[in-house]
Write a protein that holds these residues in place. Structure first.
Motif, PDB file in Angstrom:
ATOM      1  N   GLY A   1     -19.081  86.915  14.306  1.00 46.18           N
ATOM      2  CA  GLY A   1     -17.693  87.016  13.876  1.00 46.18           C
ATOM      3  C   GLY A   1     -16.972  85.699  13.671  1.00 46.18           C
ATOM      4  N   VAL A   2     -17.704  84.592  13.657  1.00 41.29           N
ATOM      5  CA  VAL A   2     -17.091  83.285  13.450  1.00 41.29           C
ATOM      6  C   VAL A   2     -17.029  83.004  11.946  1.00 41.29           C
ATOM      7  CG1 VAL A   2     -17.290  80.806  13.889  1.00 41.29           C
ATOM      8  CG2 VAL A   2     -17.976  82.451  15.661  1.00 41.29           C
ATOM      9  N   ALA A   3     -15.871  82.594  11.465  1.00 38.31           N
ATOM     10  CA  ALA A   3     -15.716  82.221  10.060  1.00 38.31           C
ATOM     11  C   ALA A   3     -16.250  80.808   9.864  1.00 38.31           C
ATOM     12  CB  ALA A   3     -14.248  82.294   9.649  1.00 38.31           C
ATOM     13  N   VAL A   4     -17.366  80.710   9.164  1.00 39.49           N
ATOM     14  CA  VAL A   4     -18.006  79.416   8.910  1.00 39.49           C
ATOM     15  C   VAL A   4     -18.013  79.195   7.406  1.00 39.49           C
ATOM     16  CG1 VAL A   4     -20.081  78.011   9.231  1.00 39.49           C
ATOM     17  CG2 VAL A   4     -19.517  79.787  10.904  1.00 39.49           C
ATOM     18  N   GLY A   5     -17.625  77.993   6.993  1.00 42.61           N
ATOM     19  CA  GLY A   5     -17.623  77.660   5.573  1.00 42.61           C
ATOM     20  C   GLY A   5     -19.030  77.618   4.999  1.00 42.61           C
ATOM     21  N   GLU A   6     -19.070  77.494   3.690  1.00 43.16           N
ATOM     22  CA  GLU A   6     -20.355  77.394   2.992  1.00 43.16           C
ATOM     23  C   GLU A   6     -21.062  76.097   3.376  1.00 43.16           C
ATOM     24  OE1 GLU A   6     -21.746  79.711   1.013  1.00 43.16           O
ATOM     25  OE2 GLU A   6     -20.026  80.997   1.458  1.00 43.16           O
ATOM     26  N   VAL A   7     -22.372  76.107   3.262  1.00 41.05           N
ATOM     27  CA  VAL A   7     -23.158  74.894   3.509  1.00 41.05           C
ATOM     28  C   VAL A   7     -22.908  73.923   2.363  1.00 41.05           C
ATOM     29  CG1 VAL A   7     -25.492  73.944   3.700  1.00 41.05           C
ATOM     30  CG2 VAL A   7     -24.915  76.100   4.842  1.00 41.05           C
ATOM     31  N   GLU A   8     -22.636  72.684   2.726  1.00 38.08           N
ATOM     32  CA  GLU A   8     -22.409  71.624   1.744  1.00 38.08           C
ATOM     33  C   GLU A   8     -23.575  70.641   1.810  1.00 38.08           C
ATOM     34  OE1 GLU A   8     -18.486  69.773   2.110  1.00 38.08           O
ATOM     35  OE2 GLU A   8     -17.919  71.476   3.379  1.00 38.08           O
ATOM     36  N   ASP A   9     -24.096  70.295   0.661  1.00 40.32           N
ATOM     37  CA  ASP A   9     -25.086  69.229   0.549  1.00 40.32           C
ATOM     38  C   ASP A   9     -24.326  67.999   0.068  1.00 40.32           C
ATOM     39  OD1 ASP A   9     -27.610  70.581   1.193  1.00 40.32           O
ATOM     40  OD2 ASP A   9     -27.175  71.773  -0.596  1.00 40.32           O
ATOM     41  N   THR A  10     -24.112  67.053   0.965  1.00 38.72           N
ATOM     42  CA  THR A  10     -23.287  65.894   0.630  1.00 38.72           C
ATOM     43  C   THR A  10     -24.060  64.886  -0.221  1.00 38.72           C
ATOM     44  OG1 THR A  10     -23.934  64.633   2.588  1.00 38.72           O
ATOM     45  CG2 THR A  10     -22.065  66.155   2.822  1.00 38.72           C
ATOM     46  N   PRO A  11     -23.347  64.054  -0.970  1.00 41.25           N
ATOM     47  CA  PRO A  11     -24.004  63.013  -1.779  1.00 41.25           C
ATOM     48  C   PRO A  11     -24.773  62.001  -0.938  1.00 41.25           C
ATOM     49  CG  PRO A  11     -21.703  63.275  -2.453  1.00 41.25           C
ATOM     50  CD  PRO A  11     -21.907  64.096  -1.209  1.00 41.25           C
ATOM     51  N   TRP A  12     -24.432  61.890   0.347  1.00 48.46           N
ATOM     52  CA  TRP A  12     -25.122  60.921   1.214  1.00 48.46           C
ATOM     53  C   TRP A  12     -26.291  61.554   1.961  1.00 48.46           C
ATOM     54  CZ3 TRP A  12     -20.055  62.388   1.507  1.00 48.46           C
ATOM     55  CH2 TRP A  12     -19.671  63.175   2.578  1.00 48.46           C
TER      56      TRP A  12
END
Length: 123
Positions: A87-98
């Motif tokens: 039930g935890v609201a977690v954002g989408e996975v981000e693949d950062t430029p670094w």
């Protein structure tokens, strides 16, 4: 020197403690009275590292004012799925430029947490 404790400002120590223990898997190091109206609630993240203490007594640290508290995880996709299931609201996975993979969430008071895949040394 190393960082031993990070203070996380919360409104209600009991609710915050439940979130960190039941949702994020922290363990209780101590939960002791600290005067008539306060408690010392110290929690350890799974896998070790600096502990956190859930604080209500710093006037310059209102609940929700901590942002960017980073926790490293070995498998971001698995941890994210498990948290969402709880039930935890977690954002989408981000693949950062670094080259770092991360996802963000807030605790019950709005303190910002970043889940980062890898080890502290890999960032």
């Amino acid at each position: 020197m190393q960082i031993a404790i990070v203070s996380v400002p919360v409104r209600d120590q009991g609710k915050a403690k439940s979130f960190y223990v039941d949702k994020l898997g922290f363990t209780v190091v101590s939960d002791d009275p600290m005067g008539p109206d306060s408690r010392w609630v110290m929690l350890a993240p799974p896998g070790g590292g600096a502990t956190i203490t859930l604080v209500t007594w710093f006037p310059t640290m209102p609940p929700g004012s901590v942002k960017g508290l980073v926790y490293t995880v070995a498998d971001l996709d698995r941890i994210r799925a498990e948290l969402i299931e709880k039930g935890v609201a977690v954002g989408e996975v981000e693949d950062t430029p670094w080259g770092v993979r991360l996802a963000q969430l807030d605790d019950v008071d709005g303190n910002g947490i970043v889940l980062q895949e890898g080890t502290p040394e890999s960032s």
